[in-house]
Design a protein around this motif. Structure first.
Motif, PDB file in Angstrom:
ATOM      1  N   VAL A 195      22.748  13.940  38.674  1.00  0.00           N
ATOM      2  CA  VAL A 195      22.487  12.678  39.314  1.00  0.00           C
ATOM      3  C   VAL A 195      21.351  12.022  38.796  1.00  0.00           C
ATOM      4  O   VAL A 195      20.347  12.992  38.961  1.00  0.00           O
ATOM      5  CB  VAL A 195      22.754  12.529  40.828  1.00  0.00           C
ATOM      6  N   ILE A 196      21.079  10.987  37.988  1.00  0.00           N
ATOM      7  CA  ILE A 196      19.777  10.661  37.425  1.00  0.00           C
ATOM      8  C   ILE A 196      19.090   9.777  38.402  1.00  0.00           C
ATOM      9  O   ILE A 196      17.766  10.047  38.550  1.00  0.00           O
ATOM     10  CB  ILE A 196      20.084   9.922  36.039  1.00  0.00           C
ATOM     11  N   GLU A 197      19.968   9.035  39.114  1.00  0.00           N
ATOM     12  CA  GLU A 197      19.441   7.984  39.976  1.00  0.00           C
ATOM     13  C   GLU A 197      20.195   7.680  41.103  1.00  0.00           C
ATOM     14  O   GLU A 197      21.563   7.745  40.942  1.00  0.00           O
ATOM     15  CB  GLU A 197      18.992   6.584  39.411  1.00  0.00           C
ATOM     16  N   GLY A 198      19.795   7.655  42.155  1.00  0.00           N
ATOM     17  CA  GLY A 198      20.765   7.297  43.431  1.00  0.00           C
ATOM     18  C   GLY A 198      21.356   8.526  44.039  1.00  0.00           C
ATOM     19  O   GLY A 198      20.725   9.639  43.915  1.00  0.00           O
ATOM     20  N   ARG A 199      22.496   8.437  44.727  1.00  0.00           N
ATOM     21  CA  ARG A 199      23.184   9.372  45.374  1.00  0.00           C
ATOM     22  C   ARG A 199      24.805   9.468  45.061  1.00  0.00           C
ATOM     23  O   ARG A 199      25.389   8.439  44.880  1.00  0.00           O
ATOM     24  CB  ARG A 199      22.948   9.293  47.011  1.00  0.00           C
ATOM     25  N   LEU A 200      25.289  10.447  45.113  1.00  0.00           N
ATOM     26  CA  LEU A 200      26.731  10.655  44.579  1.00  0.00           C
ATOM     27  C   LEU A 200      27.453  11.609  45.748  1.00  0.00           C
ATOM     28  O   LEU A 200      26.712  12.798  45.828  1.00  0.00           O
ATOM     29  CB  LEU A 200      26.873  10.971  43.384  1.00  0.00           C
ATOM     30  N   ARG A 201      28.564  11.238  46.490  1.00  0.00           N
ATOM     31  CA  ARG A 201      29.175  12.451  47.361  1.00  0.00           C
ATOM     32  C   ARG A 201      30.186  13.010  46.269  1.00  0.00           C
ATOM     33  O   ARG A 201      30.794  12.453  45.578  1.00  0.00           O
ATOM     34  CB  ARG A 201      29.743  11.497  48.288  1.00  0.00           C
ATOM     35  N   CYS A 202      30.038  14.199  46.527  1.00  0.00           N
ATOM     36  CA  CYS A 202      30.991  15.311  45.672  1.00  0.00           C
ATOM     37  C   CYS A 202      31.787  16.013  46.850  1.00  0.00           C
ATOM     38  O   CYS A 202      31.111  16.647  47.480  1.00  0.00           O
ATOM     39  CB  CYS A 202      30.266  16.373  44.746  1.00  0.00           C
ATOM     40  N   ARG A 203      33.087  15.783  46.781  1.00  0.00           N
ATOM     41  CA  ARG A 203      34.168  16.449  47.505  1.00  0.00           C
ATOM     42  C   ARG A 203      34.787  17.338  46.645  1.00  0.00           C
ATOM     43  O   ARG A 203      35.462  17.283  46.009  1.00  0.00           O
ATOM     44  CB  ARG A 203      35.078  15.391  48.302  1.00  0.00           C
ATOM     45  N   ILE A 204      34.681  18.651  47.320  1.00  0.00           N
ATOM     46  CA  ILE A 204      35.521  19.825  46.445  1.00  0.00           C
ATOM     47  C   ILE A 204      36.771  20.054  47.940  1.00  0.00           C
ATOM     48  O   ILE A 204      36.551  20.050  48.846  1.00  0.00           O
ATOM     49  CB  ILE A 204      34.747  21.125  46.705  1.00  0.00           C
ATOM     50  N   HIS A 205      37.985  20.071  47.215  1.00  0.00           N
ATOM     51  CA  HIS A 205      39.162  19.732  48.153  1.00  0.00           C
ATOM     52  C   HIS A 205      39.690  21.525  48.391  1.00  0.00           C
ATOM     53  O   HIS A 205      40.437  21.601  49.443  1.00  0.00           O
ATOM     54  CB  HIS A 205      40.201  19.268  47.161  1.00  0.00           C
TER      55      HIS A 205
END
Length: 92
Positions: free
Chosen positions: A42-52
């Motif tokens: 992630v360069i800027e901001g936020r990201l949700r990552c879901r592992i299933h």
């Protein structure tokens, strides 16, 4: 999330995506190929990552990349404005 094993080599990376250009295929459950690890930057901001499998969720941000193991089902979701890319790693 997991750590990249030692000895892997980056061989490919995606373009930089933002919250609008992030492909639908990354937003729904998908997997890496056999033997391929993904490192989500992630360069800027936020990201949700879901592992299933196994079920796990993490919020990624600059300086806190996400690691996806080979063939591990996962998806990502932007949390507001963001910019990110994925780097793919495998044994040489």
């Amino acid at each position: 999330m997991a750590q990249l094993p030692h000895g892997l080599v980056a061989y490919k990376r995606t373009p930089v995506f933002d919250q609008d250009s992030l492909p639908a295929g990354l937003r729904r459950e998908h997997r890496t190929k056999p033997g391929v690890w993904a490192l989500i930057h992630v360069i800027e901001g936020r990201l949700r990552c879901r592992i299933h499998d196994p079920a796990h969720e993490e919020i990624l941000e600059p300086g806190k990349p996400g690691v996806v193991q080979p063939e591990q089902p996962h998806d990502v979701e932007p949390l507001g404005p963001m910019r990110m890319f994925v780097e793919f790693h495998a044994m040489p």
